[in-house]
Each structure stands twice: as C-alpha cells, then as structure tokens.
Design a protein around this motif. Structure first.
Motif, PDB file in Angstrom:
ATOM      1  N   THR A 135       0.852  -1.190   0.000  1.00 50.22           N
ATOM      2  CA  THR A 135       0.000   0.000   0.000  1.00 50.22           C
ATOM      3  C   THR A 135       0.889   1.241   0.000  1.00 50.22           C
ATOM      4  N   TYR A 160       0.336   5.801   0.324  1.00 53.53           N
ATOM      5  CA  TYR A 160      -0.655   6.861   0.561  1.00 53.53           C
ATOM      6  C   TYR A 160      -0.130   8.257   0.219  1.00 53.53           C
ATOM      7  N   ASP A 209      -7.864   1.879   1.464  1.00 58.08           N
ATOM      8  CA  ASP A 209      -8.617   2.649   2.458  1.00 58.08           C
ATOM      9  C   ASP A 209      -8.176   2.290   3.878  1.00 58.08           C
ATOM     10  N   SER A 210      -7.185   1.376   3.997  1.00 55.32           N
ATOM     11  CA  SER A 210      -6.514   1.156   5.283  1.00 55.32           C
ATOM     12  C   SER A 210      -5.922   2.470   5.790  1.00 55.32           C
ATOM     13  N   HIS A 264     -11.807  -8.109  -4.163  1.00 55.05           N
ATOM     14  CA  HIS A 264     -11.319  -8.298  -2.785  1.00 55.05           C
ATOM     15  C   HIS A 264     -12.318  -9.192  -2.062  1.00 55.05           C
ATOM     16  N   ILE A 300      -3.166 -11.619   1.460  1.00 55.24           N
ATOM     17  CA  ILE A 300      -2.771 -10.921   2.694  1.00 55.24           C
ATOM     18  C   ILE A 300      -3.434 -11.724   3.802  1.00 55.24           C
TER      19      ILE A 300
HETATM   20  O1  KIV Z   1      -7.033  -1.031   2.250  1.00 46.09           O
HETATM   21  C1  KIV Z   1      -6.079  -1.829   2.134  1.00 46.09           C
HETATM   22  O2  KIV Z   1      -4.921  -1.527   2.449  1.00 46.09           O
HETATM   23  C2  KIV Z   1      -6.367  -3.147   1.589  1.00 46.09           C
HETATM   24  C3  KIV Z   1      -5.278  -4.167   1.656  1.00 46.09           C
HETATM   25  C4  KIV Z   1      -5.166  -4.671   3.029  1.00 46.09           C
HETATM   26  C5  KIV Z   1      -5.460  -5.252   0.667  1.00 46.09           C
HETATM   27  O3  KIV Z   1      -7.437  -3.398   1.141  1.00 46.09           O
END
Ligand code: KIV
Length: 274
Positions: A26, A28, A47-48, A140, A206
């Motif tokens: 990921t 950001y 969106d994590s 997902h 994951i």
């Molecule tokens: O939002 C996120 O980071 C995810 C990953 C955990 C696959 O969906």
C-alpha cells in the motif's frame, strides 16, 4: 534517452498468473510511493489509510475525495508500478450507476490504472458494470474490512465448510465478472490455495497463502509505523516508529540545550577563517 520506466498495466499483472510472484504494497503519499516504486509491481492506495494515517477505528469514514487526494499524491511518486485506488465504503454499494460514477471519477482525477472494491457474489454485477464501463477492477474477497463496524469485527474467513464454500463462490463470481486480479484477505490457507489453483486471474494474498500469485501488506505495518495492533500475517521489516521517536527525542534534547540550530544552519553568518 528516456530513463522513465514503463508503467506496468493491468494486462501485465493479469498475465503474471502462475508465474513470478506479484509484489504489492500500500502507499498513501508521494514520498512513500517514490521509495516503494522500484520494488513494487502493484501499489494500492488502500482505504486502510483511514486507520494507519487518519487514526480511525476501522476503514470506514474515508470519502471518495480523500481517496482521490491520496491517489493523486501516489501517482506523483509512482512511475513504474500499477497503481490501484480503493473505492471507499459508501461510494459503490447503492447502485451500479453510483459505482460506475465513483470508479470513473477516481480514474479521471488520479490517472490510476484501476480501482478495488470489496465483496463477492453480491457485488459481481457491480464489478461487471464497472468493467464494461471501461474501468479495470481489482476484486477483494475473504475478510472484508469495510464490513467491520469496530476493530473486534475483523475475523478470519472460511474456517468451517460453509464459510469456505462462500469465499470460494465469492472468488469465482468476481473472476467471472471480469476483475483482472483478486485480493484474498484473512482466509484459511487451504481455501486461499484452492482459489489460486482454480481461478483464472492472479490472486494477491494478505493473511492468505504463500501459494497466491502475489502478496500485499499494509506498508505502515511492514515498517513498524502502525502499532495499535499487528495481525499475525504481518512481517515487520523495519521499526520506523521507534526510529522516529528516537529522532524526535534527540531533536528535543538539542533544542532544549541550544545545540540546535547551530550557526551552520543560519543565514548571514560569516564563515570563521580557518
Ligand atoms: O485497504 C487496504 O490496504 C487493503 C489491503 C489490506 C489489501 O485493502
């Protein structure tokens, strides 16, 4: 000579099924994307970020506009990786029309390669509609963080027969709907392995299985920048949280003892003759 690397497209990710593992993380922000880009095949603006950047209890609570702002930041730093932006909770579930509009908006505003959305059988028609509208989709299935209203609701999926059948059916439905690849999150290993064997598109695991076609981790977990809780499936490759605290402590000591700034950090100071 042009030394900008060529961007990895969704077709290239799709063609990696059963071949070299697909490396995903990921991202950001721009600096983070720059650091990860040489090593990542796929970068997810997940969106994590609601939890690991904004300090929220779950992944709910980030808007499409927030995801777009972070998608734009990541695209400024990523030249090579295939960039995928998450559609956040509330931006695609109401109708196919809403889902297509959100997906197209994200693509147009960020220039990313694809969007990701959570869900299985119940979201298959939506995935098909977005793909038909020309926006590639990363599916997902398994543990779906957007369904969790509080942290205790993050539960491993597929533990019993019925659960396993459901995750397998979800993966099949999203594949059939035209997704180019599929994240499998928080699912018992044999189920993730079996999906990987049966599915015609790459699986990205994951908390899933080493047999998956690719692996993804939340970068903040991987480098020790999120310490509220660490799931079993995370491997920490650095402890940047501690390094940051150490640096802040040293800086505070320097400021309090007037060791920083030195004259070398100031303007208009004559260099002493040596
Ligand atoms: O939002 C996120 O980071 C995810 C990953 C955990 C696959 O969906």
């Amino acid at each position: 000579m042009n030394d900008t690397p060529e961007r990895i497209g969704v077709d290239e990710i799709c063609a990696r099924k059963g071949k070299d593992p697909i490396v995903c993380l990921t991202a950001y922000t721009t600096p983070m994307a720059k650091s990860l880009d040489p090593y990542c095949d796929l970068m997810l603006v997940g969106d994590s970020l609601a939890m690991v950047v904004y300090g929220l209890e779950t992944t709910r609570g980030v808007t499409l506009e927030i995801m777009i702002a972070h998608g734009q930041a990541v695209m400024r730093g990523a030249n090579r990786a295939c960039v995928v932006v998450d559609l956040p909770h509330g931006s695609y579930e109401t109708s196919k029309h809403q889902a297509i509009a959100s997906a197209a908006h994200v693509l147009a505003e960020t220039g990313c390669q694809a969007v990701k959305l959570e869900g299985g059988v119940e979201m298959a028609d939506t995935v098909r509609a977005i793909v038909d509208a020309g926006v590639p989709v990363l599916g997902h299935v398994g543990l779906l963080p957007q369904k969790a209203e509080h942290r205790g609701a993050f539960k491993i999926q597929g533990k019993d027969d019925e659960g396993a059948k459901q995750v397998i059916a979800d993966a099949a439905a999203i594949t059939e709907a035209g997704a180019f690849a599929l994240v499998i999150e928080g699912t018992v290993e044999p189920v993730a392995r079996s999906i990987t064997e049966q599915c015609s598109i790459p699986t990205i695991g994951i908390g899933a299985s080493p047999a998956c076609d690719g692996q993804i981790l939340v970068t903040q977990d991987m480098v020790g920048l999120f310490s509220d809780f660490t799931p079993k499936f995370v491997k920490k490759y650095a402890d940047l949280g501690s390094a940051l605290s150490e640096a802040a402590k040293e800086y505070a000591d320097d400021v309090r003892s007037r060791r920083f700034p030195g004259l070398e950090h100031c303007f208009g100071v004559e260099k002493p003759e040596s």
